[in-house]
Write a protein that holds these residues in place. Structure first.
Motif, PDB file in Angstrom:
ATOM      1  N   UNK A 112       0.978  -1.096  -0.007  1.00  0.00           N
ATOM      2  CA  UNK A 112       0.169   0.273  -0.053  1.00  0.00           C
ATOM      3  C   UNK A 112       0.929   1.163  -0.110  1.00  0.00           C
ATOM      4  N   UNK A 113       0.969   1.848  -1.351  1.00  0.00           N
ATOM      5  CA  UNK A 113       1.931   3.112  -1.341  1.00  0.00           C
ATOM      6  C   UNK A 113       1.046   4.279  -1.584  1.00  0.00           C
ATOM      7  N   UNK A 114       1.303   5.263  -0.599  1.00  0.00           N
ATOM      8  CA  UNK A 114       0.709   6.614  -0.924  1.00  0.00           C
ATOM      9  C   UNK A 114       1.722   7.488  -1.627  1.00  0.00           C
ATOM     10  N   UNK A 115       1.215   7.976  -2.860  1.00  0.00           N
ATOM     11  CA  UNK A 115       2.137   8.914  -3.772  1.00  0.00           C
ATOM     12  C   UNK A 115       1.592  10.253  -3.314  1.00  0.00           C
ATOM     13  N   UNK A 116       2.844  11.118  -2.781  1.00  0.00           N
ATOM     14  CA  UNK A 116       2.426  12.357  -2.863  1.00  0.00           C
ATOM     15  C   UNK A 116       3.667  13.082  -3.604  1.00  0.00           C
ATOM     16  N   UNK A 117       3.500  14.479  -3.610  1.00  0.00           N
ATOM     17  CA  UNK A 117       4.779  15.145  -4.395  1.00  0.00           C
ATOM     18  C   UNK A 117       6.012  15.495  -3.324  1.00  0.00           C
ATOM     19  N   UNK A 118       5.430  15.539  -2.161  1.00  0.00           N
ATOM     20  CA  UNK A 118       6.571  15.816  -1.167  1.00  0.00           C
ATOM     21  C   UNK A 118       6.574  17.452  -0.822  1.00  0.00           C
ATOM     22  N   UNK A 119       6.575  17.383   0.681  1.00  0.00           N
ATOM     23  CA  UNK A 119       6.307  18.560   1.245  1.00  0.00           C
ATOM     24  C   UNK A 119       7.649  19.460   1.965  1.00  0.00           C
ATOM     25  N   UNK A 120       8.813  18.793   1.956  1.00  0.00           N
ATOM     26  CA  UNK A 120       9.936  19.308   2.431  1.00  0.00           C
ATOM     27  C   UNK A 120      10.770  19.964   1.644  1.00  0.00           C
ATOM     28  N   UNK A 121      11.893  20.852   2.307  1.00  0.00           N
ATOM     29  CA  UNK A 121      12.872  21.487   1.547  1.00  0.00           C
ATOM     30  C   UNK A 121      13.956  20.623   1.285  1.00  0.00           C
ATOM     31  N   UNK A 122      14.288  20.127   0.071  1.00  0.00           N
ATOM     32  CA  UNK A 122      15.240  19.171  -0.268  1.00  0.00           C
ATOM     33  C   UNK A 122      16.429  19.610  -1.189  1.00  0.00           C
ATOM     34  N   UNK A 123      17.631  19.406  -0.924  1.00  0.00           N
ATOM     35  CA  UNK A 123      18.601  20.028  -1.973  1.00  0.00           C
ATOM     36  C   UNK A 123      18.550  19.222  -3.530  1.00  0.00           C
ATOM     37  N   UNK A 124      19.065  19.875  -4.461  1.00  0.00           N
ATOM     38  CA  UNK A 124      19.103  19.634  -5.731  1.00  0.00           C
ATOM     39  C   UNK A 124      19.847  18.196  -5.940  1.00  0.00           C
ATOM     40  N   UNK A 125      20.721  17.917  -4.973  1.00  0.00           N
ATOM     41  CA  UNK A 125      21.235  16.547  -5.214  1.00  0.00           C
ATOM     42  C   UNK A 125      20.451  15.201  -5.126  1.00  0.00           C
ATOM     43  N   UNK A 126      19.470  15.678  -4.395  1.00  0.00           N
ATOM     44  CA  UNK A 126      18.330  14.233  -4.130  1.00  0.00           C
ATOM     45  C   UNK A 126      16.844  14.576  -4.625  1.00  0.00           C
ATOM     46  N   UNK A 168      14.155  16.783  -7.215  1.00  0.00           N
ATOM     47  CA  UNK A 168      13.542  17.677  -8.381  1.00  0.00           C
ATOM     48  C   UNK A 168      13.493  18.898  -7.722  1.00  0.00           C
ATOM     49  N   UNK A 169      13.627  20.167  -8.513  1.00  0.00           N
ATOM     50  CA  UNK A 169      13.303  21.391  -7.706  1.00  0.00           C
ATOM     51  C   UNK A 169      12.227  22.115  -8.489  1.00  0.00           C
ATOM     52  N   UNK A 170      12.032  21.811 -10.071  1.00  0.00           N
ATOM     53  CA  UNK A 170      11.253  22.415 -10.639  1.00  0.00           C
ATOM     54  C   UNK A 170       9.707  21.488 -10.564  1.00  0.00           C
ATOM     55  N   UNK A 171       8.850  22.464 -10.642  1.00  0.00           N
ATOM     56  CA  UNK A 171       7.355  22.090 -10.534  1.00  0.00           C
ATOM     57  C   UNK A 171       7.117  20.937 -11.865  1.00  0.00           C
ATOM     58  N   UNK A 172       7.649  21.411 -12.964  1.00  0.00           N
ATOM     59  CA  UNK A 172       7.155  20.402 -14.248  1.00  0.00           C
ATOM     60  C   UNK A 172       7.865  19.344 -13.759  1.00  0.00           C
ATOM     61  N   UNK A 173       9.213  19.316 -13.332  1.00  0.00           N
ATOM     62  CA  UNK A 173       9.966  18.089 -13.236  1.00  0.00           C
ATOM     63  C   UNK A 173       9.359  17.268 -12.105  1.00  0.00           C
ATOM     64  N   UNK A 174       8.706  17.759 -11.101  1.00  0.00           N
ATOM     65  CA  UNK A 174       8.017  17.057 -10.073  1.00  0.00           C
ATOM     66  C   UNK A 174       6.755  16.475 -10.484  1.00  0.00           C
ATOM     67  N   UNK A 175       6.084  17.179 -11.356  1.00  0.00           N
ATOM     68  CA  UNK A 175       4.853  16.851 -11.851  1.00  0.00           C
ATOM     69  C   UNK A 175       5.371  15.408 -12.809  1.00  0.00           C
ATOM     70  N   UNK A 176       6.114  15.519 -13.681  1.00  0.00           N
ATOM     71  CA  UNK A 176       6.510  14.484 -14.735  1.00  0.00           C
ATOM     72  C   UNK A 176       6.805  13.160 -13.720  1.00  0.00           C
ATOM     73  N   UNK A 177       7.712  13.392 -12.533  1.00  0.00           N
ATOM     74  CA  UNK A 177       8.056  12.411 -11.781  1.00  0.00           C
ATOM     75  C   UNK A 177       6.850  11.663 -11.434  1.00  0.00           C
ATOM     76  N   UNK A 178       5.779  12.524 -10.805  1.00  0.00           N
ATOM     77  CA  UNK A 178       4.681  12.128 -10.189  1.00  0.00           C
ATOM     78  C   UNK A 178       4.131  11.022 -11.193  1.00  0.00           C
ATOM     79  N   UNK A 179       4.009  11.650 -12.544  1.00  0.00           N
ATOM     80  CA  UNK A 179       3.086  10.783 -13.372  1.00  0.00           C
ATOM     81  C   UNK A 179       3.762   9.435 -13.724  1.00  0.00           C
ATOM     82  N   UNK A 180       5.143   9.537 -13.741  1.00  0.00           N
ATOM     83  CA  UNK A 180       5.853   8.244 -14.095  1.00  0.00           C
ATOM     84  C   UNK A 180       5.716   7.165 -12.861  1.00  0.00           C
ATOM     85  N   UNK A 181       5.716   7.679 -11.600  1.00  0.00           N
ATOM     86  CA  UNK A 181       5.588   6.823 -10.404  1.00  0.00           C
ATOM     87  C   UNK A 181       4.188   6.352 -10.220  1.00  0.00           C
TER      88      UNK A 181
END
Ligand code: FAD
Length: 317
Positions: A192-206, A208-221
């Motif tokens: 049972x996996x809840x998929x969310x975009x993520x709510x914390x402040x995270x560095x670029x090394x770990x 995605x920083x941009x909304x489009x990239x996050x949305x694209x990742x959400x869709x792939x996941x």
């Protein structure tokens, strides 16, 4: 643009600042705004809000607010709150089929995960106690995702919990670069996996920083989880993600009982009701308790309208 580049990082940094916390929680007008996002301070308030959600055809996941605990006594007090909560939830209407209408959400950092010695083991022991009480009450448990430094430890605790309580779920955050791989690993039977975009402040090394990239990742996941064999929990208020989810459900020929939508208490209430009317399962995440500061600041950081609503509370009336 100004909001995502300036305000959001500043609000997320403030979410972790004890000094700003003292100021914000001390303001009389803040409490009125907090009540839009938080069901109340006690287990009775949480049970009352949950009963109303069930009445409207929604399911609920209840979270006793608190995080970043550095004191063992406080972690034990959190467990006690969950046990009291589960006693109240056991009195509400229970499961009809395989999907349990009631769930509690846990943050391992509130259960002791970040204690200096044996934090992970302490959090596991505390979560096991809560899971045993949840099993007796017919309530599911999902372990929330926190900042990326805790992800490996959280997934290890969830694996250990699932050995005894195979219905325990967890959360993956699409903004993390690692999450597509985690979705593949964790989409097997019974997950049972809840998929969310993520709510914390995270560095670029770990992350995605941009909304489009996050949305694209959400869709792939989401695509991976929907094609997998587990029970995906689609946690978003985003109309684009919701529409895409229906598309993936159709192409994977998923039965409506084999996935659910999730939204936060006080957010897009009309949309929550509309989704229930389409026969989809919709679970509302219901936070309660007096340690609402971090949760509240993350909501302000998500959307200019939430911040504007807060700032308006300082005006007349
Ligand atoms: P956003 O990217 O914030 O917004 C996209 C679009 O959605 C907006 O443009 C707008 O059209 C619409 N929208 C968003 N909010 C509103 C609103 N208030 N009113 C009207 N329209 C709106 N994060 C974690 O890191 N760990 C967790 O364990 C976790 N658990 C969660 C559990 C649930 C049930 C939910 C719903 C979220 C959880 N989150 C968690 C938070 C999540 O990561 C996001 O920060 C949060 O959901 C905002 O992202 P979004 O997908 O809703 O859309």
């Amino acid at each position: 643009m100004m909001f995502s580049t300036v305000m959001r990082p500043a609000l997320l940094a403030a979410a972790r600042s004890p000094r700003v916390e003292r100021t914000v929680t001390g303001m009389a007008s803040t409490r009125k705004v907090v009540r839009r996002f938080v069901a109340g301070e006690s287990e009775a308030h949480a049970a009352h809000a949950t009963a109303a959600l069930l009445e409207s055809g929604r399911y609920a996941s209840i979270d006793y607010l608190g995080e970043d605990t550095t004191d063992l006594e406080q972690a034990r007090a959190t467990v006690a709150h969950y046990l009291t909560l589960l006693e109240s939830l056991a009195e509400l209407p229970g499961a009809a089929g395989e999907v349990r209408p009631l769930e509690v959400s846990l943050k391992l950092s509130a259960l002791g995960q970040s204690l200096p010695r044996d934090g992970q083991a302490i959090a596991l022991e505390h979560a096991q106690k809560i899971c045993a009480a949840a099993a007796a009450a017919g309530v599911w448990v999902t372990v929330d995702a926190e900042d990326h430094t805790t992800t490996d430890s959280t997934l290890a605790v969830v694996r250990a919990l699932r050995a005894d309580f195979p219905w325990v779920g967890t959360v993956l955050q699409a903004y993390l670069l690692r999450t597509e791989g985690d979705c593949r690993d964790l989409s097997g039977p019974g997950s049972r996996i809840r998929l969310c975009k993520g709510a914390y402040r995270e560095p670029a090394g770990v992350a995605y920083q941009h909304r489009d990239e996050i949305d694209a990742s959400y869709l792939r996941c989401l695509d991976i989880l929907m094609r997998g064999q587990g029970y995906p929990m689609v946690a978003t208020h985003d109309p684009l993600m919701l529409e895409a989810a229906f598309g993936y459900v159709r192409s994977a020929r998923r039965d409506p009982d084999r996935f659910e939508f999730q939204m936060l208490y006080g957010i897009r209430d009309e949309e929550q009701r509309r989704l229930v009317a389409t026969c989809a399962h919709l679970r509302t995440y219901v936070p309660y308790g007096d340690q609402w500061y971090g949760y509240f600041m993350r909501r302000l950081a998500e959307r200019p309208a939430n911040l504007a609503f807060f700032l308006r509370s300082f005006g007349p009336g």
